[in-house]
Scaffold this active site. Structure first.
Site, short mmCIF file in Angstrom:
data_model
loop_
_atom_site.label_atom_id
_atom_site.label_comp_id
_atom_site.label_asym_id
_atom_site.label_seq_id
_atom_site.Cartn_x
_atom_site.Cartn_y
_atom_site.Cartn_z
N ASP A 319 86.48 19.30 52.98
CA ASP A 319 85.66 18.87 51.85
C ASP A 319 86.03 17.44 51.45
O ASP A 319 86.39 16.63 52.32
CB ASP A 319 85.88 19.84 50.68
CG ASP A 319 84.62 20.06 49.87
OD1 ASP A 319 84.21 19.12 49.17
OD2 ASP A 319 84.07 21.17 49.94
N ASP A 333 96.44 23.65 38.72
CA ASP A 333 96.09 25.02 39.07
C ASP A 333 96.12 25.27 40.58
O ASP A 333 95.90 26.39 41.03
CB ASP A 333 94.70 25.38 38.53
CG ASP A 333 94.70 26.69 37.76
OD1 ASP A 333 95.79 27.16 37.41
OD2 ASP A 333 93.61 27.24 37.52
N HIS A 369 84.44 17.82 44.03
CA HIS A 369 83.84 18.95 44.74
C HIS A 369 84.88 19.78 45.49
O HIS A 369 84.92 21.01 45.39
CB HIS A 369 82.78 18.39 45.70
CG HIS A 369 81.95 19.42 46.39
ND1 HIS A 369 82.30 19.99 47.60
CD2 HIS A 369 80.75 19.96 46.04
CE1 HIS A 369 81.36 20.84 47.97
NE2 HIS A 369 80.41 20.84 47.05
N ASN A 382 98.96 31.34 36.65
CA ASN A 382 100.07 30.67 35.96
C ASN A 382 99.90 30.66 34.45
O ASN A 382 100.42 29.79 33.77
CB ASN A 382 100.22 29.24 36.47
CG ASN A 382 98.93 28.44 36.32
OD1 ASN A 382 97.94 28.93 35.78
ND2 ASN A 382 98.93 27.21 36.80
N ALA A 476 76.48 25.74 58.80
CA ALA A 476 76.36 27.15 58.45
C ALA A 476 75.65 27.97 59.53
O ALA A 476 75.99 29.13 59.76
CB ALA A 476 75.64 27.30 57.12
N ASP A 504 74.20 35.23 56.77
CA ASP A 504 75.05 36.39 57.03
C ASP A 504 75.29 37.25 55.79
O ASP A 504 75.27 38.48 55.87
CB ASP A 504 76.39 35.94 57.61
CG ASP A 504 76.25 35.37 59.01
OD1 ASP A 504 75.69 36.07 59.87
OD2 ASP A 504 76.66 34.22 59.24
N SER A 548 77.72 25.74 47.86
CA SER A 548 79.10 25.27 47.99
C SER A 548 80.06 26.14 47.19
O SER A 548 81.23 26.28 47.54
CB SER A 548 79.22 23.82 47.50
OG SER A 548 78.75 22.92 48.45
#
Length: 870
Positions: A319, A333, A369, A382, A476, A504, A548
């Site tokens: 990405d 995070d 993104h 956390n 894809a 799929d 996405s």
């Protein structure tokens, strides 16, 4: 190009009931143009006004769901002449006024397109606004296609009541503008292109594959002046064009011609431009910290079965990289799960600096993104922020998209080989690879790399794309890649999500226009990001929508499954998916919208674990969606998961919704399945207003348990007939002339009837001058479209267009002198297709201006045909 004869077409049949009726002997070609669903048209386009229609004096009524194209202009004048076209005029139509139903918080999208008149006067601003019926302004935006600003949005304020409102599009410049406006339920503008796809590529670069044993690559490329830039594995190379190509003013067109010459070089098996890819264009909106998308796929059940959250499993996120807080820390995070720096060496394929950090955008909003995608996969637990599906797994950020979320196919190919361990014959660097990117055509070397990496143990997952089209999007659609479409909070395919036989499965992707789960906020996927706060960049959480966002849900679930089944790979997962073992499906049945169903994390983990200790019920569908038009009732199947020896007793089935009738008892359908019926009571609903509720099933197994099944109901209203405006049907020469324009041979003008257009061409009878609807025998391209701005060109951006047999994949039609070719069907739409594996030799269309409404070798335009039709 491929030629189709009469016999082949006749064998295909036709859905038109009238096709069995004999045609007169002078008919050469007859057929139907279907119109894409929800298509509407501005009723006072420039073309209509130019031929005598008066501008509308009252607001045009629109339904709740639509995609509408139109025309506005605050001035009048003549378009600049182009080769072979007589001067045509544009007329004044400064305001288009509409009345339509809106809900609080709903958004409309407007995309505008400059006309030929803007070549001499680029000032073409347009305002877009929502008003009350009394004229009070509620929301306004401004776009200027002449200056490159083409898309704006307006939103009905949240404090406004649902109801009818006025939407006004007003021209503020002296030159005309074409536009497409999209309703809340059909917002495709995020990923939809209304211009001919010109898949962006790197000028002067090509990916060249050499046939095995066909000689030296450098010798083959040197014949075209090309040079080798770098090897991409196997017999594939990145080639650079000679300087003469790059010195030409139209470098894109010259690159395409150079690639065509490469294809003819001895030993070259394929050559394509080095296409630029991009992230799947999500939309950023504020969102309360509610991760509804995890409940939708039953993640809490999965977490009960995998307490460590996929520890020991590595997920590569190909990405934009990750937000980096400092030289030693990623997003708070994610930081604990990101692999150490030694393992990241080689993971930045954009800058090559081994630091896959997302720098954000220098212009425009930065959604980070890759950070958002990675957060859905593996954000840590956390006591702060959100969590990821596989919260204990390891993250391998791989940067293949640069600033603005775009990158090249060559970089992606390199990254796939690196992650798969193909370059050094070693072990793969990740167990799962998430690719929330797309927009590529079929590329054989990339398919080969994915196949090899999959055989080496990597499981690939990719976003299906956000163009609301069935045209395959790559990566894809590659073999051995799990293609994930997107659903909203009700489990329905999101309005933007791609679909088709290559999908799929589906997973939550969100929909900014809906609150389908009735939680008081838009159905957006919440995950990690970054934003400027008090003058500095800090980690935050935002809501986005897009396929996405859907893909990492499956990647995260696969990581949980890999944690309990070490030998998990593509060959194991694919059969499970096809039998409904990983989704809300109860069988191997599939749909083009959702593939084999919506992801069910709990069910998937039960499948991966050989001896679960729990016994629960799983609902299929996981969300019930009913409407008065196509789905009045639903049979809900409850399947026992886990310990099959444990007795399950369903004690009650309840719902408090007055518009819903639910069976009071379940029926035993098998050893491990129960069913019950749900029926909509339409008269208890307001027309056009969707409602949400819940069905609660209480049962006894190892303990007293309940399963809540969300349900949505809607009373559908009748919508006006589909209409894409007057259409001009052309038979044109298969190859363009020296100016790159297609020569028309025959023209037929048609108007909509019952949501379709019917067209007819006659055999040429020798009359001179030949009537415009008569066609000589020969091979032609069949195209059709609208001319909203009256510039004598059809199929421009913002105008409807159809090509036989499929737009973007033109084939020749053979017209003979003594036979009738009937039963031909094509579909018209404002949207434009993309390059696919169905046309591997197809190249982009840089500079395509549309089709001329002019007959070859005749000094006439379609004006004569229009006058005849009136």
């Amino acid at each position: 190009m491929t030629s189709l004869s009469v016999g082949l077409l006749a064998g295909c049949g036709s859905s038109d009931d009238s096709s069995s009726e004999p045609f007169p002997s002078n008919v050469a070609l007859a057929g139907i143009i279907n119109i894409e669903a929800n298509t509407r048209v501005d009723l006072d386009t420039g073309e209509n006004l130019a031929f005598g229609q008066e501008p509308l004096s009252v607001p045009q009524e629109l339904p709740a769901n639509f995609v509408l194209a139109g025309y506005v202009s605050d001035g009048e004048g003549l378009y600049p002449p182009i080769d072979g076209l007589q001067a045509s005029s544009y007329v004044t139509d400064p305001i288009d006024d509409f009345r339509l139903p809106l809900k609080a918080g709903e958004t409309l999208v407007l995309q505008t397109f400059a006309t030929r008149a803007a070549d001499s006067d680029p000032g073409s601003p347009v305002t877009f606004a929502i008003f009350t019926l009394e004229g009070d302004l509620l929301s306004e935006a401004r776009t200027d296609p002449g200056a490159g600003a083409t898309e704006v949005r307006v939103t009905l304020p949240n404090d406004r009541a649902d109801g009818d409102y006025r939407v006004v599009i007003e021209a503020r410049g002296e030159v005309p503008v074409r536009y497409v406006m999209t309703s809340p339920a059909n917002i495709m503008a995020v990923g939809q292109s209304f211009e001919w796809p010109d898949h962006d590529f790197m000028p002067g670069e090509a990916i060249v594959a050499m046939a095995p044993g066909k000689g030296d690559v450098s010798a083959a490329l040197s014949a075209t002046g090309a040079t080798m830039s770098r090897a991409l594995g196997g017999n594939v190379w990145l080639a650079k064009a000679p300087s003469t190509v790059m010195q030409q003013q139209a470098s894109r067109q010259s690159t395409v011609r150079w690639v065509e010459s490469l294809r003819k070089s001895p030993g070259v098996s394929s050559a394509i431009p080095n296409y630029v890819m991009s992230s799947q264009a999500p939309t950023a909106e504020p969102l309360f910290p509610r991760q509804w998308h995890y409940s939708l796929i039953d993640t809490p059940t999965a977490w009960q079965l995998v307490a460590d959250g996929g520890e020991g499993v590595t997920v590569a996120v190909l990405d934009t990289g990750l937000f980096r807080q400092s030289a030693t820390s990623w997003h708070s995070d994610l930081n604990a799960n990101v692999l150490t720096s030694d393992l990241l060496v080689g993971s930045d394929f954009v800058d090559g600096d081994n630091v896959p950090a997302d720098p954000g955008n220098s212009v425009g909003n930065s959604v980070y993104h890759g950070t958002h995608v990675a957060g859905t996969v593996a954000a840590v637990v956390n006591s702060s922020g959100g969590t990821g599906l596989a919260f204990g797994s390891s993250l391998l950020p791989v940067r293949v998209l640069g600033e603005g979320g775009s990158g090249s196919s060559a970089d992606l190919l390199d990254a796939i080989r690196w992650v798969g361990g193909l370059d050094n014959g070693g072990e793969p660097k990740a167990d799962i690879a998430n690719m929330s990117l797309g927009g590529l055509p079929f590329i054989q070397p990339m398919q080969d790399a994915i196949t090899a990496a999959s055989d080496n143990g990597v499981i690939f997952v990719a976003a299906a794309g956000n163009s609301n089209t069935s045209v395959p999007s790559y990566p894809a659609a590659f073999d051995k890649v799990f293609s994930v479409s997107a659903v909203d909070g009700a489990g329905d395919r999101a309005s933007y999500s791609n679909f088709g036989g290559w999908i799929d499965l589906a997973a939550p992707g969100g929909d900014a226009t809906r609150d389908a789960n009735s939680d008081g906020v838009a159905d957006l996927v919440l995950s990690a990001s970054a934003a400027f706060i008090d003058g500095g960049l800090d980690p935050v959480y935002i809501g986005l929508q897009g396929t996405s966002m859907a893909a990492p849900h499956f990647s995260g679930v696969l990581a949980l499954m890999k944690g309990v089944k070490a030998d998990l790979n593509y060959e194991v997962v694919a059969p499970w998916l096809a039998t409904g073992a990983l989704t809300d499906s109860t069988s191997a049945s599939r749909t083009d919208d959702l593939g084999f169903g919506v992801l069910d994390a709990g069910k998937a983990l039960f499948t991966a674990i050989s001896d679960p200790a729990l016994t629960i019920l799983s609902s299929s569908p996981s969300l019930v969606s009913l409407n008065s038009e196509t789905q009045l009732s639903e049979t809900v199947t409850l399947t026992v998961l886990g310990d099959q020896t444990q007795l399950v007793d369903i004690t009650s089935i309840n719902s408090e919704q007055v518009w819903l009738s639910v069976s009071s008892e379940a029926t035993v359908a098998g050893d491990d399945t129960f069913t019950f019926e749900v029926e909509l009571i339409p008269e208890e609903l307001k027309p056009g207003v969707a409602q949400q509720g819940m069905i609660t099933v209480t049962y006894e197994s190892d303990m007293t348990r309940t399963v809540d099944i969300p349900v949505a109901g809607q009373r559908i209203t009748d919508q006006q007939a589909r209409n894409a405006g007057r259409h001009f049907v052309l038979l044109v020469e298969p190859e363009p002339n020296d100016e790159g324009l297609y020569e028309g041979v025959a023209i037929s003008t048609v108007t909509v009837e019952d949501g379709q257009y019917r067209f007819t061409f006659l055999h040429a009878d020798g009359t001179e001058p030949r009537p415009v609807d008569q066609v000589p025998a020969g091979k032609y391209l069949l195209v059709a479209g609208s001319d909203f701005d009256n510039d004598n060109l059809i199929c421009q951006a913002g105008e409807a267009c159809a090509e036989y047999p499929i737009s973007g994949l033109r084939q020749e039609i053979l017209i003979t002198s003594d036979e009738t070719l009937s039963g031909v069907e094509i579909t018209t739409s404002y949207s434009r297709p993309t390059i696919t594996s169905s046309s591997p030799t197809h190249l982009p269309r840089p500079g395509f201006e549309g089709y001329r409404l002019r007959l070859k070798d005749q000094n006439r335009t379609v004006f004569d045909s229009i006058q005849k039709a009136r």
